[in-house]
Design a protein around this motif. Structure first.
Motif, short mmCIF file in Angstrom:
data_model
loop_
_atom_site.label_atom_id
_atom_site.label_comp_id
_atom_site.label_asym_id
_atom_site.label_seq_id
_atom_site.Cartn_x
_atom_site.Cartn_y
_atom_site.Cartn_z
N THR A 2 1.75 4.78 1.61
CA THR A 2 1.73 5.42 3.08
C THR A 2 1.84 6.99 2.83
O THR A 2 2.78 7.26 2.29
CB THR A 2 2.37 4.69 3.71
OG1 THR A 2 3.93 4.85 3.53
CG2 THR A 2 2.10 3.23 3.94
N GLN A 3 1.43 7.60 3.70
CA GLN A 3 1.57 9.17 3.71
C GLN A 3 1.92 9.51 5.14
O GLN A 3 1.04 9.06 6.27
CB GLN A 3 0.50 9.70 2.96
CG GLN A 3 0.36 9.47 1.64
CD GLN A 3 -0.89 10.44 1.08
OE1 GLN A 3 -1.85 10.17 0.45
NE2 GLN A 3 -0.57 11.89 1.25
N THR A 4 2.75 10.40 5.42
CA THR A 4 2.98 11.10 6.66
C THR A 4 3.03 12.52 6.43
O THR A 4 3.79 12.98 5.41
CB THR A 4 3.98 10.46 7.41
OG1 THR A 4 5.26 10.63 6.54
CG2 THR A 4 4.00 9.04 7.71
N GLY A 39 -2.85 6.72 -1.55
CA GLY A 39 -2.52 6.75 0.06
C GLY A 39 -4.01 6.93 0.82
O GLY A 39 -4.72 7.56 0.04
N THR A 76 -3.00 13.36 3.56
CA THR A 76 -2.44 14.21 4.60
C THR A 76 -3.43 15.49 4.47
O THR A 76 -3.82 16.12 3.65
CB THR A 76 -1.05 14.68 4.32
OG1 THR A 76 -0.24 13.59 4.42
CG2 THR A 76 -0.78 15.85 5.43
N CYS A 90 5.15 10.93 1.21
CA CYS A 90 4.54 9.54 0.75
C CYS A 90 5.62 8.60 0.47
O CYS A 90 6.77 8.92 0.01
CB CYS A 90 4.07 9.98 -0.59
SG CYS A 90 3.24 8.56 -1.62
N SER A 135 -0.61 12.38 8.98
CA SER A 135 -1.99 12.41 8.59
C SER A 135 -2.69 13.65 8.62
O SER A 135 -3.69 13.85 7.99
CB SER A 135 -2.64 11.02 9.63
OG SER A 135 -2.61 11.76 10.93
N GLU A 193 0.77 -1.16 0.02
CA GLU A 193 0.14 0.12 0.04
C GLU A 193 0.68 1.26 -0.12
O GLU A 193 2.17 1.16 0.51
CB GLU A 193 -1.08 0.21 1.06
CG GLU A 193 -0.24 -0.11 2.57
CD GLU A 193 -1.25 -0.24 3.60
OE1 GLU A 193 -2.38 -0.56 3.47
OE2 GLU A 193 -0.66 0.03 4.81
#
Lengths: 112, 116
Positions: free
Chosen positions: B5-7, B108, B111, B23, B9, B3
């Motif tokens: 992912t993003q940070t 993702g 954010t 990302c 959130s 998958e």
């Protein structure tokens, strides 16, 4: 410029019925068209892709049709369930996969 | 299942500040995208990235925005001087096209950027 319109902002149906969502586009001849599902606060999730030379595509309870003459795609959910309640987005790739434009979406509510 | 992912959130920032949204695309994917979605509005394309350069960008993606793939796994979106109207959900997506280019984009979780 390319434009996508999804005819209904919201659609309310009873559980077990078939939901039919419409996507119309202008100023473009896409090689394919996609449908996504989006739940509140989440990213879009890919459902189905249909190519210009395909009239119909099915996946489980989902069916998509693509009429390049009418510039329209129809998205059907048969035997709808409350869990199908979400926003459904129509999308076109407009530069061979480098740029995707989305319709505003149709919010589907399935009542038990 | 792999998958995107993003940070983080959720990012809250003051107007005029710089933000970097991060990302991690799916590892064998080659095409990367950023989209934004203002609350209650449609998903809007910002930029696509392939082979370490921008492939396409929208009119929204002005000089305040930049993207980078600083290493083999991360893909970042930088907004140099945030404005109130930059408040939105920002989605990263990646794709690994086969012949014909018609493969799935994986998004993702997004954010949420809030500019005060």
């Amino acid at each position: 410029s390319q434009k996508i319109e999804q005819n209904s902002e919201a659609l309310n149906i009873q559980e077990g019925k078939t939901a039919t969502l419409t996507c119309n586009y202008t100023n473009y001849s896409p090689a394919y068209l996609q449908w996504y599902r989006q739940d509140p606060g989440r990213g879009p999730v890919f459902l189905l892709l249909i190519r210009e030379n395909e009239k119909e595509k099915r996946k489980e309870r989902l069916k998509v049709t693509f009429d390049t003459t009418l510039k329209q795609s129809l998205f059907h959910i048969t035997a709808s369930q409350p869990a199908d309640s979400a926003t459904y987005l129509c999308a076109l790739d407009v530069t061979g996969g480098f740029k995707t434009i989305f319709g505003a979406g149709t919010r589907l509510f399935v009542k038990a | 299942e792999p998958e995107v992912t993003q940070t983080p959130s959720h990012q809250v920032t003051q107007m005029g500040q710089e933000v970097i949204l991060r990302c991690v695309p799916i590892s064998n994917h080659l095409y990367f995208y950023w989209y934004r979605q203002i609350l209650g509005q449609k998903v809007e394309f910002l930029v696509s990235f392939y082979n370490n350069e921008i492939s396409e960008k929208s009119e929204i993606f002005d000089d305040q925005f930049s993207v980078e793939r600083p290493d083999g796994s991360n893909f970042t979106l930088k907004i140099r001087s945030t404005k109130l109207e930059d408040s939105a959900m920002y989605f990263c997506a990646s794709r690994n096209p086969s012949g014909g280019g018609a493969d799935t984009q994986y998004f993702g979780p997004g954010t949420r950027l809030t500019v005060l």
